[in-house]
Write a protein that holds these residues in place. Structure first.
Motif, PDB file in Angstrom:
ATOM      1  N   GLN A  80      68.026  23.656  56.795  1.00  0.00           N
ATOM      2  CA  GLN A  80      68.956  22.756  56.121  1.00  0.00           C
ATOM      3  C   GLN A  80      69.170  21.432  56.866  1.00  0.00           C
ATOM      4  N   SER A  81      68.931  21.426  58.162  1.00  0.00           N
ATOM      5  CA  SER A  81      69.139  20.219  58.961  1.00  0.00           C
ATOM      6  C   SER A  81      68.133  19.127  58.598  1.00  0.00           C
ATOM      7  N   ARG A  82      68.568  17.864  58.685  1.00  0.00           N
ATOM      8  CA  ARG A  82      67.649  16.759  58.413  1.00  0.00           C
ATOM      9  C   ARG A  82      66.761  16.472  59.623  1.00  0.00           C
ATOM     10  N   PHE A  83      67.188  16.924  60.817  1.00  0.00           N
ATOM     11  CA  PHE A  83      66.398  16.734  62.037  1.00  0.00           C
ATOM     12  C   PHE A  83      65.911  18.082  62.558  1.00  0.00           C
ATOM     13  N   ILE A  84      64.612  18.196  62.734  1.00  0.00           N
ATOM     14  CA  ILE A  84      63.988  19.451  63.171  1.00  0.00           C
ATOM     15  C   ILE A  84      63.112  19.189  64.377  1.00  0.00           C
ATOM     16  N   LEU A  85      63.171  20.082  65.352  1.00  0.00           N
ATOM     17  CA  LEU A  85      62.256  20.009  66.495  1.00  0.00           C
ATOM     18  C   LEU A  85      61.275  21.163  66.408  1.00  0.00           C
ATOM     19  N   LEU A  86      60.007  20.827  66.354  1.00  0.00           N
ATOM     20  CA  LEU A  86      58.942  21.826  66.349  1.00  0.00           C
ATOM     21  C   LEU A  86      58.470  21.987  67.783  1.00  0.00           C
ATOM     22  N   ASP A  87      58.959  23.021  68.460  1.00  0.00           N
ATOM     23  CA  ASP A  87      58.618  23.281  69.866  1.00  0.00           C
ATOM     24  C   ASP A  87      57.287  24.017  69.901  1.00  0.00           C
ATOM     25  N   ALA A  88      56.213  23.266  70.183  1.00  0.00           N
ATOM     26  CA  ALA A  88      54.858  23.804  69.998  1.00  0.00           C
ATOM     27  C   ALA A  88      53.950  23.455  71.170  1.00  0.00           C
ATOM     28  N   PRO A  89      53.792  24.361  72.131  1.00  0.00           N
ATOM     29  CA  PRO A  89      52.916  24.099  73.272  1.00  0.00           C
ATOM     30  C   PRO A  89      51.486  23.719  72.873  1.00  0.00           C
ATOM     31  N   THR A  90      51.013  24.288  71.762  1.00  0.00           N
ATOM     32  CA  THR A  90      49.653  23.987  71.294  1.00  0.00           C
ATOM     33  C   THR A  90      49.702  23.209  69.978  1.00  0.00           C
ATOM     34  N   LEU A  91      50.550  22.229  69.935  1.00  0.00           N
ATOM     35  CA  LEU A  91      50.767  21.439  68.717  1.00  0.00           C
ATOM     36  C   LEU A  91      49.468  20.836  68.181  1.00  0.00           C
ATOM     37  N   PHE A  92      48.707  20.197  69.059  1.00  0.00           N
ATOM     38  CA  PHE A  92      47.482  19.522  68.632  1.00  0.00           C
ATOM     39  C   PHE A  92      46.368  20.516  68.311  1.00  0.00           C
ATOM     40  N   GLU A  93      46.244  21.553  69.135  1.00  0.00           N
ATOM     41  CA  GLU A  93      45.210  22.556  68.901  1.00  0.00           C
ATOM     42  C   GLU A  93      45.389  23.229  67.540  1.00  0.00           C
ATOM     43  N   ALA A  94      46.647  23.426  67.164  1.00  0.00           N
ATOM     44  CA  ALA A  94      46.954  24.103  65.901  1.00  0.00           C
ATOM     45  C   ALA A  94      46.815  23.180  64.698  1.00  0.00           C
ATOM     46  N   GLY A  95      46.799  21.876  64.961  1.00  0.00           N
ATOM     47  CA  GLY A  95      46.807  20.926  63.851  1.00  0.00           C
ATOM     48  C   GLY A  95      48.203  20.753  63.279  1.00  0.00           C
ATOM     49  N   ALA A  96      49.209  21.281  63.994  1.00  0.00           N
ATOM     50  CA  ALA A  96      50.589  21.196  63.514  1.00  0.00           C
ATOM     51  C   ALA A  96      51.176  19.801  63.700  1.00  0.00           C
ATOM     52  N   ASP A  97      50.481  18.945  64.434  1.00  0.00           N
ATOM     53  CA  ASP A  97      50.944  17.561  64.577  1.00  0.00           C
ATOM     54  C   ASP A  97      51.000  16.864  63.219  1.00  0.00           C
ATOM     55  N   LYS A  98      50.206  17.365  62.271  1.00  0.00           N
ATOM     56  CA  LYS A  98      50.193  16.784  60.924  1.00  0.00           C
ATOM     57  C   LYS A  98      51.498  17.060  60.175  1.00  0.00           C
ATOM     58  N   LEU A  99      52.278  18.011  60.667  1.00  0.00           N
ATOM     59  CA  LEU A  99      53.555  18.339  60.037  1.00  0.00           C
ATOM     60  C   LEU A  99      54.698  17.499  60.590  1.00  0.00           C
ATOM     61  N   CYS A 100      54.397  16.654  61.586  1.00  0.00           N
ATOM     62  CA  CYS A 100      55.444  15.960  62.329  1.00  0.00           C
ATOM     63  C   CYS A 100      55.572  14.480  61.971  1.00  0.00           C
ATOM     64  N   SER A 101      56.809  13.991  62.032  1.00  0.00           N
ATOM     65  CA  SER A 101      57.098  12.573  61.836  1.00  0.00           C
ATOM     66  C   SER A 101      56.898  11.807  63.140  1.00  0.00           C
ATOM     67  N   VAL A 102      57.163  12.473  64.257  1.00  0.00           N
ATOM     68  CA  VAL A 102      57.102  11.852  65.579  1.00  0.00           C
ATOM     69  C   VAL A 102      56.728  12.934  66.590  1.00  0.00           C
ATOM     70  N   ILE A 103      56.022  12.553  67.651  1.00  0.00           N
ATOM     71  CA  ILE A 103      55.579  13.541  68.639  1.00  0.00           C
ATOM     72  C   ILE A 103      56.075  13.147  70.031  1.00  0.00           C
ATOM     73  N   VAL A 104      56.685  14.117  70.712  1.00  0.00           N
ATOM     74  CA  VAL A 104      57.193  13.942  72.067  1.00  0.00           C
ATOM     75  C   VAL A 104      56.441  14.897  72.986  1.00  0.00           C
ATOM     76  N   SER A 105      55.837  14.348  74.040  1.00  0.00           N
ATOM     77  CA  SER A 105      55.110  15.187  74.996  1.00  0.00           C
ATOM     78  C   SER A 105      55.789  15.142  76.364  1.00  0.00           C
ATOM     79  N   VAL A 106      55.729  16.272  77.061  1.00  0.00           N
ATOM     80  CA  VAL A 106      56.312  16.381  78.395  1.00  0.00           C
ATOM     81  C   VAL A 106      55.185  16.600  79.393  1.00  0.00           C
ATOM     82  N   VAL A 107      55.170  15.798  80.446  1.00  0.00           N
ATOM     83  CA  VAL A 107      54.142  15.925  81.480  1.00  0.00           C
ATOM     84  C   VAL A 107      54.813  15.981  82.843  1.00  0.00           C
ATOM     85  N   ALA A 108      54.062  16.456  83.843  1.00  0.00           N
ATOM     86  CA  ALA A 108      54.561  16.504  85.217  1.00  0.00           C
ATOM     87  C   ALA A 108      53.362  16.552  86.157  1.00  0.00           C
ATOM     88  N   ASP A 109      53.601  16.270  87.415  1.00  0.00           N
ATOM     89  CA  ASP A 109      52.535  16.294  88.401  1.00  0.00           C
ATOM     90  C   ASP A 109      51.949  17.700  88.534  1.00  0.00           C
TER      91      ASP A 109
END
Length: 200
Positions: A104-133
Protein backbone atom coordinates in the motif's frame (compact mmCIF):
# COMPACT_ATOMS: atom_id res chain seq x y z
CA UNK A 1 -1.28 5.69 -6.57
CA UNK A 2 1.97 5.50 -8.52
CA UNK A 3 4.71 3.77 -6.54
CA UNK A 4 8.41 4.55 -6.34
CA UNK A 5 10.57 1.43 -6.02
CA UNK A 6 14.13 1.91 -4.82
CA UNK A 7 16.40 -1.05 -5.46
CA UNK A 8 19.05 -1.61 -2.77
CA UNK A 9 22.06 -3.73 -3.65
CA UNK A 10 25.85 -3.75 -3.32
CA UNK A 11 28.84 -5.80 -2.33
CA UNK A 12 28.77 -8.68 0.15
CA UNK A 13 29.77 -7.40 3.55
CA UNK A 14 29.28 -3.77 2.57
CA UNK A 15 26.62 -3.32 5.26
CA UNK A 16 23.32 -3.01 3.43
CA UNK A 17 21.37 -3.68 6.64
CA UNK A 18 22.13 -0.24 8.08
CA UNK A 19 20.99 1.37 4.83
CA UNK A 20 17.83 -0.75 4.69
CA UNK A 21 16.99 0.18 8.29
CA UNK A 22 17.29 3.86 7.44
CA UNK A 23 14.89 3.48 4.52
CA UNK A 24 12.40 1.66 6.74
CA UNK A 25 12.57 4.36 9.41
CA UNK A 26 11.93 6.97 6.71
CA UNK A 27 8.67 5.46 5.53
CA UNK A 28 9.69 2.89 2.93
CA UNK A 29 7.98 -0.50 2.84
CA UNK A 30 10.71 -3.14 2.65
CA UNK A 31 10.62 -6.16 0.36
CA UNK A 32 13.49 -8.42 1.41
CA UNK A 33 14.52 -10.49 -1.60
CA UNK A 34 16.41 -13.01 0.53
CA UNK A 35 13.09 -13.81 2.19
CA UNK A 36 11.40 -13.94 -1.22
CA UNK A 37 14.04 -16.44 -2.34
CA UNK A 38 13.27 -18.57 0.70
CA UNK A 39 9.58 -18.46 -0.13
CA UNK A 40 10.10 -19.75 -3.66
CA UNK A 41 12.52 -22.45 -2.45
CA UNK A 42 10.32 -23.95 0.24
CA UNK A 43 10.45 -27.74 0.30
CA UNK A 44 8.42 -29.22 -2.52
CA UNK A 45 8.04 -25.97 -4.47
CA UNK A 46 8.07 -25.91 -8.27
CA UNK A 47 11.33 -24.00 -8.09
CA UNK A 48 12.97 -26.69 -5.94
CA UNK A 49 11.77 -29.43 -8.26
CA UNK A 50 13.46 -27.66 -11.16
CA UNK A 51 16.63 -27.03 -9.17
CA UNK A 52 16.77 -30.67 -8.06
CA UNK A 53 17.21 -31.73 -11.67
CA UNK A 54 20.35 -29.60 -11.88
CA UNK A 55 21.70 -30.01 -8.33
CA UNK A 56 20.40 -33.42 -7.17
CA UNK A 57 22.95 -33.70 -4.35
CA UNK A 58 21.48 -30.60 -2.70
CA UNK A 59 17.99 -32.02 -2.16
CA UNK A 60 16.34 -34.82 -0.20
CA UNK A 61 13.38 -36.92 -1.36
CA UNK A 62 10.95 -34.19 -0.27
CA UNK A 63 12.71 -31.59 -2.40
CA UNK A 64 14.05 -29.74 0.65
CA UNK A 65 17.08 -27.63 -0.25
CA UNK A 66 20.43 -27.85 1.56
CA UNK A 67 21.42 -24.20 1.13
CA UNK A 68 24.94 -24.53 2.49
CA UNK A 69 25.75 -27.39 0.13
CA UNK A 70 24.34 -25.46 -2.82
CA UNK A 71 26.38 -22.40 -1.85
CA UNK A 72 29.59 -24.40 -1.71
CA UNK A 73 28.93 -25.59 -5.27
CA UNK A 74 27.93 -22.36 -6.97
CA UNK A 75 30.35 -19.95 -5.31
CA UNK A 76 33.29 -21.91 -6.72
CA UNK A 77 31.87 -22.51 -10.20
CA UNK A 78 30.59 -19.57 -12.25
CA UNK A 79 28.91 -21.83 -14.81
CA UNK A 80 26.93 -23.60 -12.09
CA UNK A 81 26.10 -20.25 -10.50
CA UNK A 82 24.66 -19.08 -13.81
CA UNK A 83 22.55 -22.25 -14.03
CA UNK A 84 21.20 -21.55 -10.56
CA UNK A 85 20.43 -17.94 -11.43
CA UNK A 86 18.68 -18.81 -14.69
CA UNK A 87 16.42 -21.24 -12.84
CA UNK A 88 15.57 -19.38 -9.65
CA UNK A 89 15.29 -15.74 -10.71
CA UNK A 90 12.12 -16.03 -12.83
CA UNK A 91 10.34 -17.45 -9.76
CA UNK A 92 11.74 -14.70 -7.52
CA UNK A 93 10.89 -11.83 -9.87
CA UNK A 94 7.34 -13.05 -10.33
CA UNK A 95 6.78 -13.04 -6.56
CA UNK A 96 8.51 -9.66 -6.15
CA UNK A 97 6.21 -8.14 -8.77
CA UNK A 98 3.19 -9.56 -6.95
CA UNK A 99 4.39 -8.07 -3.66
CA UNK A 100 5.01 -4.64 -5.21
CA UNK A 101 1.47 -4.63 -6.56
CA UNK A 102 -0.04 -5.47 -3.16
CA UNK A 103 2.02 -3.06 -1.02
CA UNK A 104 0.00 0.00 0.00
CA UNK A 105 2.94 2.37 0.54
CA UNK A 106 3.92 4.73 -2.28
CA UNK A 107 7.61 4.23 -1.41
CA UNK A 108 9.08 0.72 -1.56
CA UNK A 109 12.60 -0.54 -0.97
CA UNK A 110 13.57 -3.69 -2.82
CA UNK A 111 16.43 -5.08 -0.70
CA UNK A 112 18.13 -7.28 -3.28
CA UNK A 113 21.77 -8.40 -2.98
CA UNK A 114 21.57 -9.85 -6.51
CA UNK A 115 19.41 -7.11 -8.00
CA UNK A 116 21.25 -6.94 -11.32
CA UNK A 117 21.84 -10.68 -11.68
CA UNK A 118 18.11 -11.28 -11.24
CA UNK A 119 17.12 -8.56 -13.68
CA UNK A 120 15.06 -7.05 -10.87
CA UNK A 121 16.63 -3.65 -11.54
CA UNK A 122 13.99 -3.37 -14.27
CA UNK A 123 11.35 -3.19 -11.53
CA UNK A 124 13.01 -0.18 -9.91
CA UNK A 125 12.59 3.59 -10.28
CA UNK A 126 15.98 4.28 -8.67
CA UNK A 127 18.93 2.12 -7.60
CA UNK A 128 21.07 2.56 -4.47
CA UNK A 129 24.26 0.53 -4.07
CA UNK A 130 26.38 0.08 -0.95
CA UNK A 131 30.12 -0.48 -1.23
CA UNK A 132 33.03 -0.74 1.22
CA UNK A 133 36.74 -1.45 1.20
CA UNK A 134 37.75 -5.07 0.60
CA UNK A 135 39.35 -5.74 3.99
CA UNK A 136 36.41 -4.24 5.86
CA UNK A 137 33.96 -6.39 3.92
CA UNK A 138 36.07 -9.49 4.52
CA UNK A 139 36.06 -8.94 8.27
CA UNK A 140 32.32 -8.26 8.35
CA UNK A 141 31.22 -11.25 6.32
CA UNK A 142 33.41 -13.81 8.12
CA UNK A 143 32.00 -12.65 11.44
CA UNK A 144 28.41 -12.42 10.19
CA UNK A 145 28.21 -15.74 8.36
CA UNK A 146 30.79 -17.70 10.34
CA UNK A 147 32.69 -18.68 7.20
CA UNK A 148 36.38 -18.82 6.38
CA UNK A 149 38.19 -15.99 4.64
CA UNK A 150 38.81 -18.33 1.71
CA UNK A 151 35.09 -18.96 1.19
CA UNK A 152 34.34 -15.26 1.61
CA UNK A 153 36.91 -14.41 -1.05
CA UNK A 154 35.25 -16.89 -3.42
CA UNK A 155 31.95 -15.09 -2.90
CA UNK A 156 33.60 -11.75 -3.60
CA UNK A 157 35.18 -13.08 -6.79
CA UNK A 158 31.77 -14.01 -8.23
CA UNK A 159 30.29 -10.55 -7.67
CA UNK A 160 30.33 -7.21 -9.43
CA UNK A 161 33.12 -4.66 -8.98
CA UNK A 162 32.83 -1.24 -7.38
CA UNK A 163 33.09 0.26 -10.85
CA UNK A 164 30.07 -1.74 -11.99
CA UNK A 165 27.95 -0.48 -9.11
CA UNK A 166 29.02 3.12 -9.71
CA UNK A 167 28.14 2.86 -13.39
CA UNK A 168 24.74 1.21 -12.92
CA UNK A 169 23.42 2.96 -9.79
CA UNK A 170 21.62 6.22 -9.15
CA UNK A 171 23.38 6.56 -5.79
CA UNK A 172 26.41 4.82 -4.25
CA UNK A 173 26.87 4.86 -0.47
CA UNK A 174 30.37 4.14 0.84
CA UNK A 175 30.14 2.32 4.15
CA UNK A 176 33.66 2.38 5.59
CA UNK A 177 32.84 4.39 8.70
CA UNK A 178 30.53 4.12 11.66
CA UNK A 179 26.92 2.99 11.59
CA UNK A 180 25.81 6.56 12.38
CA UNK A 181 27.84 8.00 9.49
CA UNK A 182 26.30 5.51 7.05
CA UNK A 183 22.84 6.19 8.44
CA UNK A 184 23.26 9.94 7.86
CA UNK A 185 24.52 9.38 4.31
CA UNK A 186 21.48 7.21 3.63
CA UNK A 187 19.06 9.80 5.01
CA UNK A 188 20.53 12.35 2.59
CA UNK A 189 19.92 9.94 -0.30
CA UNK A 190 16.37 9.25 0.87
CA UNK A 191 15.63 12.99 1.01
CA UNK A 192 16.76 13.40 -2.60
CA UNK A 193 14.70 10.40 -3.74
CA UNK A 194 11.54 11.68 -2.05
CA UNK A 195 12.05 15.17 -3.47
CA UNK A 196 12.73 13.81 -6.95
CA UNK A 197 9.77 11.47 -7.12
CA UNK A 198 7.40 13.27 -4.77
CA UNK A 199 5.37 10.13 -4.29
CA UNK A 200 6.05 8.74 -7.74
Amino acid sequence: MKKTVAGLTGQSGAGKTTVSDAFKENGFEIINCDLVAREVTQAGSECCKKLAKIFPDCFDDGFALDRRKLGEIVFSDNARLQMLNDTIYPFINKLIDEKINTVQSRFILLDAPTLFEAGADKLCSVIVSVVADYDIRLERITKRDGISKELAKKRFASQHTVEFFREHSSFVIENNGTVNETYQKTCEVIKIIKERYNGG
